[in-house]
Design a protein around this motif. Structure first.
Motif, PDB file in Angstrom:
ATOM      1  N   GLU A  17      51.289 -15.962 -14.242  1.00 55.89           N
ATOM      2  CA  GLU A  17      51.773 -14.607 -13.959  1.00 55.89           C
ATOM      3  C   GLU A  17      52.837 -14.198 -14.977  1.00 55.89           C
ATOM      4  O   GLU A  17      52.941 -13.020 -15.338  1.00 55.89           O
ATOM      5  CB  GLU A  17      52.363 -14.556 -12.550  1.00 55.89           C
ATOM      6  N   TYR A  18      53.587 -15.169 -15.450  1.00 51.76           N
ATOM      7  CA  TYR A  18      54.658 -14.930 -16.425  1.00 51.76           C
ATOM      8  C   TYR A  18      54.099 -14.664 -17.819  1.00 51.76           C
ATOM      9  O   TYR A  18      54.367 -13.613 -18.424  1.00 51.76           O
ATOM     10  CB  TYR A  18      55.586 -16.150 -16.405  1.00 51.76           C
ATOM     11  N   PRO A 133      61.991 -22.269 -19.146  1.00 53.82           N
ATOM     12  CA  PRO A 133      60.888 -21.296 -19.085  1.00 53.82           C
ATOM     13  C   PRO A 133      61.033 -20.130 -20.051  1.00 53.82           C
ATOM     14  O   PRO A 133      60.024 -19.633 -20.562  1.00 53.82           O
ATOM     15  CB  PRO A 133      60.933 -20.826 -17.626  1.00 53.82           C
ATOM     16  N   CYS A 134      62.238 -19.697 -20.315  1.00 55.13           N
ATOM     17  CA  CYS A 134      62.445 -18.586 -21.238  1.00 55.13           C
ATOM     18  C   CYS A 134      61.941 -18.948 -22.630  1.00 55.13           C
ATOM     19  O   CYS A 134      61.077 -18.272 -23.198  1.00 55.13           O
ATOM     20  CB  CYS A 134      63.921 -18.201 -21.283  1.00 55.13           C
ATOM     21  N   MET A 135      62.459 -20.031 -23.181  1.00 55.83           N
ATOM     22  CA  MET A 135      62.096 -20.397 -24.545  1.00 55.83           C
ATOM     23  C   MET A 135      60.631 -20.805 -24.661  1.00 55.83           C
ATOM     24  O   MET A 135      59.902 -20.356 -25.552  1.00 55.83           O
ATOM     25  CB  MET A 135      62.990 -21.543 -25.026  1.00 55.83           C
ATOM     26  N   LEU A 136      60.163 -21.647 -23.734  1.00 52.75           N
ATOM     27  CA  LEU A 136      58.790 -22.134 -23.810  1.00 52.75           C
ATOM     28  C   LEU A 136      57.782 -21.028 -23.534  1.00 52.75           C
ATOM     29  O   LEU A 136      56.719 -20.974 -24.162  1.00 52.75           O
ATOM     30  CB  LEU A 136      58.602 -23.291 -22.825  1.00 52.75           C
ATOM     31  N   GLY A 137      58.120 -20.145 -22.615  1.00 54.48           N
ATOM     32  CA  GLY A 137      57.219 -19.052 -22.281  1.00 54.48           C
ATOM     33  C   GLY A 137      57.086 -18.048 -23.406  1.00 54.48           C
ATOM     34  O   GLY A 137      55.967 -17.617 -23.746  1.00 54.48           O
ATOM     35  N   VAL A 206      59.033 -13.704 -14.219  1.00 53.57           N
ATOM     36  CA  VAL A 206      58.055 -12.724 -13.723  1.00 53.57           C
ATOM     37  C   VAL A 206      58.768 -11.479 -13.222  1.00 53.57           C
ATOM     38  O   VAL A 206      58.377 -10.343 -13.524  1.00 53.57           O
ATOM     39  CB  VAL A 206      57.183 -13.333 -12.600  1.00 53.57           C
ATOM     40  N   ALA A 207      59.848 -11.689 -12.476  1.00 54.22           N
ATOM     41  CA  ALA A 207      60.614 -10.561 -11.944  1.00 54.22           C
ATOM     42  C   ALA A 207      61.259  -9.748 -13.066  1.00 54.22           C
ATOM     43  O   ALA A 207      61.389  -8.525 -12.956  1.00 54.22           O
ATOM     44  CB  ALA A 207      61.690 -11.068 -10.984  1.00 54.22           C
TER      45      ALA A 207
END
Length: 217
Positions: A17-18, A133-137, A206-207
């Protein structure tokens, strides 16, 4: 399988979803409303301010000079990114004064304060689990979109190029290796907590996209 890959799998379906959020897909297609992108840029500036504080906290939480050096390098990279971000916002008609006057959205507050709380109350590994999650995403998003044929006239191509660039991709690879090493001796209970934090931070991402797409404060 590396720890980061395991965490990503355990974060499903939130991870998909992200990284495949409508905000991202519309940005890749060049169809994202410009009002949404400008709103996102202003909130991302506020996020980056807190992101720098996260790595400053990581320096404090470090247990040796090698860990301090990693945190210092990350903080310096974000500080450099902020300067570029301000210049990029100017290209979109957003002045530095407007950035300073922007009210922080509920999504930005919830996300950044959650990460800082993980760092303040937890271990260095827990702080990095919330940051990861920020960097990897963004690296995954940039790599995927960057591999696609560019959409002619896409106003967001510069954003795509930033996260598809080899230097950013390498930072994500180096971070993943560091994080895996940091967590290699964790107990099963500690690993479970790391997974919970990583998944929660992914939901926060996601938010954040939701906030940008729908311009919610």
């Amino acid at each position: 399988m590396s720890l980061t890959q395991t965490l990503i799998e355990q974060a499903e379906p939130h991870w998909a979803e992200y990284v495949q959020h409508p905000f991202v897909e519309q940005l890749a297609a060049g169809t994202l409303p410009e009002t949404s992108f400008r709103h996102y840029l202003k909130q991302d500036y506020l996020y980056l301010f807190q992101y720098t504080r996260m790595f400053a906290l990581a320096m404090y939480k470090s247990e040796n000079f090698a860990q301090m050096e990693t945190a210092r390098g990350m903080a310096e990279a974000v500080l450099s990114e902020i300067d570029l971000h301000i210049a990029y916002c100017r290209e979109w008609g957003i002045s530095e004064a407007e950035l300073f006057a922007t009210e922080e959205s509920a999504a930005c507050i919830a996300y950044t304060r959650y990460v800082l709380d993980c760092g303040i109350s937890g271990t260095l590994a827990e702080l990095y689990a919330a940051v990861a999650p920020c960097m990897l995403g963004y690296a995954e998003i940039g790599k995927r979109i960057g591999a696609q044929p560019p959409v002619p006239g896409n106003p967001y191509q510069a954003w795509i190029d930033t996260y598809a660039a080899e230097d950013f991709q390498q930072v994500a690879v180096d971070f993943s290796a560091f994080f895996d090493s940091l967590c290699q001796d964790l107990t099963p209970a500690q690993q479970a907590k790391i997974a919970h934090i990583f998944t929660t931070a992914t939901r926060m991402e996601v938010a954040f996209w939701d906030m940008g797409l729908h311009c919610r404060m």
